[in-house]
Design a protein around this motif. Structure first.
Motif, PDB file in Angstrom:
ATOM      1  N   THR A  35       8.163   4.467  30.123  1.00  0.00           N
ATOM      2  CA  THR A  35       7.921   3.058  30.409  1.00  0.00           C
ATOM      3  C   THR A  35       6.699   2.597  29.636  1.00  0.00           C
ATOM      4  OG1 THR A  35       6.683   3.653  32.377  1.00  0.00           O
ATOM      5  CG2 THR A  35       8.975   3.067  32.697  1.00  0.00           C
ATOM      6  N   VAL A  36       6.740   1.362  29.225  1.00  0.00           N
ATOM      7  CA  VAL A  36       5.642   0.769  28.473  1.00  0.00           C
ATOM      8  C   VAL A  36       5.214  -0.494  29.217  1.00  0.00           C
ATOM      9  CG1 VAL A  36       4.945  -0.282  26.291  1.00  0.00           C
ATOM     10  CG2 VAL A  36       6.496   1.687  26.298  1.00  0.00           C
ATOM     11  N   GLY A  37       4.002  -0.491  29.743  1.00  0.00           N
ATOM     12  CA  GLY A  37       3.502  -1.639  30.486  1.00  0.00           C
ATOM     13  C   GLY A  37       3.221  -2.823  29.573  1.00  0.00           C
ATOM     14  N   ALA A  54       4.458  -2.953  18.939  1.00  0.00           N
ATOM     15  CA  ALA A  54       3.607  -1.891  18.398  1.00  0.00           C
ATOM     16  C   ALA A  54       3.446  -0.762  19.411  1.00  0.00           C
ATOM     17  CB  ALA A  54       2.243  -2.458  18.004  1.00  0.00           C
ATOM     18  N   ARG A  55       3.288  -1.105  20.682  1.00  0.00           N
ATOM     19  CA  ARG A  55       3.185  -0.084  21.728  1.00  0.00           C
ATOM     20  C   ARG A  55       4.465   0.750  21.793  1.00  0.00           C
ATOM     21  NH1 ARG A  55       0.534  -3.337  26.875  1.00  0.00           N
ATOM     22  NH2 ARG A  55      -1.421  -3.857  25.812  1.00  0.00           N
ATOM     23  N   ILE A  56       5.591   0.076  21.720  1.00  0.00           N
ATOM     24  CA  ILE A  56       6.869   0.774  21.783  1.00  0.00           C
ATOM     25  C   ILE A  56       7.021   1.685  20.562  1.00  0.00           C
ATOM     26  CG2 ILE A  56       9.374   0.472  21.686  1.00  0.00           C
ATOM     27  CD1 ILE A  56       8.924  -2.068  23.431  1.00  0.00           C
ATOM     28  N   ASP A  57       6.714   1.160  19.381  1.00  0.00           N
ATOM     29  CA  ASP A  57       6.809   1.978  18.160  1.00  0.00           C
ATOM     30  C   ASP A  57       5.946   3.230  18.264  1.00  0.00           C
ATOM     31  OD1 ASP A  57       8.570   0.237  16.921  1.00  0.00           O
ATOM     32  OD2 ASP A  57       7.015  -0.784  15.756  1.00  0.00           O
ATOM     33  N   THR A  58       4.732   3.060  18.740  1.00  0.00           N
ATOM     34  CA  THR A  58       3.817   4.195  18.876  1.00  0.00           C
ATOM     35  C   THR A  58       4.382   5.229  19.840  1.00  0.00           C
ATOM     36  OG1 THR A  58       1.900   2.825  18.385  1.00  0.00           O
ATOM     37  CG2 THR A  58       1.480   4.882  19.571  1.00  0.00           C
ATOM     38  N   ARG A  59       4.872   4.768  20.987  1.00  0.00           N
ATOM     39  CA  ARG A  59       5.411   5.677  21.996  1.00  0.00           C
ATOM     40  C   ARG A  59       6.667   6.379  21.481  1.00  0.00           C
ATOM     41  NH1 ARG A  59       4.285   4.879  27.485  1.00  0.00           N
ATOM     42  NH2 ARG A  59       2.495   3.795  26.630  1.00  0.00           N
ATOM     43  N   VAL A  60       7.543   5.639  20.826  1.00  0.00           N
ATOM     44  CA  VAL A  60       8.768   6.233  20.294  1.00  0.00           C
ATOM     45  C   VAL A  60       8.440   7.281  19.237  1.00  0.00           C
ATOM     46  CG1 VAL A  60      10.810   5.746  18.871  1.00  0.00           C
ATOM     47  CG2 VAL A  60      10.300   4.320  20.853  1.00  0.00           C
ATOM     48  N   ASN A  61       7.515   6.958  18.352  1.00  0.00           N
ATOM     49  CA  ASN A  61       7.139   7.926  17.321  1.00  0.00           C
ATOM     50  C   ASN A  61       6.591   9.212  17.940  1.00  0.00           C
ATOM     51  OD1 ASN A  61       7.946   6.357  15.163  1.00  0.00           O
ATOM     52  ND2 ASN A  61       5.952   5.392  14.931  1.00  0.00           N
ATOM     53  N   ARG A  62       5.787   9.070  18.984  1.00  0.00           N
ATOM     54  CA  ARG A  62       5.220  10.245  19.651  1.00  0.00           C
ATOM     55  C   ARG A  62       6.306  11.055  20.344  1.00  0.00           C
ATOM     56  NH1 ARG A  62       3.731  11.189  24.705  1.00  0.00           N
ATOM     57  NH2 ARG A  62       3.770   9.019  25.327  1.00  0.00           N
ATOM     58  N   LEU A  63       7.198  10.379  21.046  1.00  0.00           N
ATOM     59  CA  LEU A  63       8.243  11.075  21.785  1.00  0.00           C
ATOM     60  C   LEU A  63       9.286  11.724  20.883  1.00  0.00           C
ATOM     61  CD1 LEU A  63       8.824   8.541  24.667  1.00  0.00           C
ATOM     62  CD2 LEU A  63       7.837  10.818  24.859  1.00  0.00           C
ATOM     63  N   CYS A  64       9.533  11.126  19.747  1.00  0.00           N
ATOM     64  CA  CYS A  64      10.573  11.647  18.860  1.00  0.00           C
ATOM     65  C   CYS A  64      10.052  12.680  17.862  1.00  0.00           C
ATOM     66  CB  CYS A  64      11.241  10.498  18.104  1.00  0.00           C
ATOM     67  SG  CYS A  64      12.271   9.451  19.164  1.00  0.00           S
ATOM     68  N   ALA A  65       8.753  12.859  17.798  1.00  0.00           N
ATOM     69  CA  ALA A  65       8.191  13.810  16.828  1.00  0.00           C
ATOM     70  C   ALA A  65       8.650  15.227  17.149  1.00  0.00           C
ATOM     71  CB  ALA A  65       6.669  13.734  16.853  1.00  0.00           C
ATOM     72  N   THR A  66       9.158  15.898  16.137  1.00  0.00           N
ATOM     73  CA  THR A  66       9.594  17.283  16.308  1.00  0.00           C
ATOM     74  C   THR A  66       8.537  18.259  15.824  1.00  0.00           C
ATOM     75  OG1 THR A  66      10.628  17.383  14.132  1.00  0.00           O
ATOM     76  CG2 THR A  66      12.013  16.655  15.978  1.00  0.00           C
ATOM     77  N   GLY A  67       7.656  17.799  14.969  1.00  0.00           N
ATOM     78  CA  GLY A  67       6.641  18.676  14.399  1.00  0.00           C
ATOM     79  C   GLY A  67       7.116  19.378  13.142  1.00  0.00           C
ATOM     80  N   GLY A  68       8.392  19.321  12.889  1.00  0.00           N
ATOM     81  CA  GLY A  68       8.932  19.961  11.696  1.00  0.00           C
ATOM     82  C   GLY A  68       8.905  19.034  10.504  1.00  0.00           C
ATOM     83  N   ARG A  69       8.862  19.600   9.318  1.00  0.00           N
ATOM     84  CA  ARG A  69       8.870  18.806   8.088  1.00  0.00           C
ATOM     85  C   ARG A  69      10.082  19.110   7.226  1.00  0.00           C
ATOM     86  NH1 ARG A  69       7.395  14.747   9.382  1.00  0.00           N
ATOM     87  NH2 ARG A  69       6.404  15.317  11.280  1.00  0.00           N
ATOM     88  N   ASP A  70      10.994  19.918   7.739  1.00  0.00           N
ATOM     89  CA  ASP A  70      12.207  20.213   6.991  1.00  0.00           C
ATOM     90  C   ASP A  70      13.181  19.041   7.147  1.00  0.00           C
ATOM     91  OD1 ASP A  70      14.343  21.211   9.301  1.00  0.00           O
ATOM     92  OD2 ASP A  70      12.229  21.591   9.802  1.00  0.00           O
ATOM     93  N   PHE A  71      14.207  19.037   6.320  1.00  0.00           N
ATOM     94  CA  PHE A  71      15.155  17.934   6.298  1.00  0.00           C
ATOM     95  C   PHE A  71      15.805  17.698   7.662  1.00  0.00           C
ATOM     96  CE2 PHE A  71      19.449  16.235   5.640  1.00  0.00           C
ATOM     97  CZ  PHE A  71      19.125  15.035   5.042  1.00  0.00           C
ATOM     98  N   ALA A  72      16.205  18.760   8.330  1.00  0.00           N
ATOM     99  CA  ALA A  72      16.881  18.620   9.625  1.00  0.00           C
ATOM    100  C   ALA A  72      15.949  18.004  10.669  1.00  0.00           C
ATOM    101  CB  ALA A  72      17.392  19.981  10.103  1.00  0.00           C
ATOM    102  N   SER A  73      14.694  18.438  10.703  1.00  0.00           N
ATOM    103  CA  SER A  73      13.730  17.891  11.669  1.00  0.00           C
ATOM    104  C   SER A  73      13.465  16.420  11.401  1.00  0.00           C
ATOM    105  CB  SER A  73      12.410  18.662  11.606  1.00  0.00           C
ATOM    106  OG  SER A  73      12.596  19.992  12.015  1.00  0.00           O
ATOM    107  N   LEU A  74      13.285  16.073  10.132  1.00  0.00           N
ATOM    108  CA  LEU A  74      13.038  14.671   9.783  1.00  0.00           C
ATOM    109  C   LEU A  74      14.242  13.800  10.125  1.00  0.00           C
ATOM    110  CD1 LEU A  74      11.205  15.163   6.377  1.00  0.00           C
ATOM    111  CD2 LEU A  74      10.194  14.583   8.597  1.00  0.00           C
ATOM    112  N   ARG A  75      15.441  14.330   9.921  1.00  0.00           N
ATOM    113  CA  ARG A  75      16.645  13.588  10.272  1.00  0.00           C
ATOM    114  C   ARG A  75      16.732  13.375  11.784  1.00  0.00           C
ATOM    115  NH1 ARG A  75      21.267  15.197  12.031  1.00  0.00           N
ATOM    116  NH2 ARG A  75      21.010  17.358  11.406  1.00  0.00           N
ATOM    117  N   LEU A  76      16.422  14.402  12.568  1.00  0.00           N
ATOM    118  CA  LEU A  76      16.436  14.274  14.027  1.00  0.00           C
ATOM    119  C   LEU A  76      15.422  13.242  14.503  1.00  0.00           C
ATOM    120  CD1 LEU A  76      16.819  17.977  15.184  1.00  0.00           C
ATOM    121  CD2 LEU A  76      18.475  16.118  15.468  1.00  0.00           C
TER     122      LEU A  76
END
Length: 120
Positions: A35-37, A54-76
């Motif tokens: 949730t984003v207040g 901007a709040r939503i973008d920041t939260r989505v980017n954090r939640l969707c980060a896999t930590g990987g830099r390979d093609f499959a991780s970036l695609r996910l």
């Protein structure tokens, strides 16, 4: 308190009045929600809407980060972000519409009150 609740898999309810919850792997958008207040934002202004987005973008980017830099991780990550932002879009539009409706109701009540006042 108003919140915009977004996730890749949402229930029919578009606005949630619950604290933030996060679960499961970030690259599985069907499982997490957050949730984003927006109490402190005026969603009747372009600036307020931009801040919420901007709040939503920041939260989505954090939640969707896999930590990987390979093609499959970036695609996910990209798919996760796309799905979460697509689900959030309708909720953001609803929150903006409700903010505008509240503003109109407040203006109507204020205008009616001024005409009902003797000498006003």
């Amino acid at each position: 308190m108003n919140y915009v609740n977004y996730a890749a898999a949402l229930s029919a309810s578009l606005l949630a009045l619950a604290p933030a919850t996060v679960g499961a792997a970030p690259n599985d958008p069907a499982v997490f929600s957050e949730t984003v207040g927006h109490d402190d934002l005026d969603l009747t202004t372009p600036r307020g809407v931009a801040l919420l987005e901007a709040r939503i973008d920041t939260r989505v980017n954090r939640l969707c980060a896999t930590g990987g830099r390979d093609f499959a991780s970036l695609r996910l990550e990209r798919e996760c972000r796309r799905a979460a932002l697509a689900r959030a879009e309708g909720q953001v539009r609803l929150a903006i519409a409700e903010a505008n409706a509240d503003r109109v109701r407040l203006a109507e009540v204020t205008a009616t009150s001024a005409t009902d006042t003797p000498g006003g």
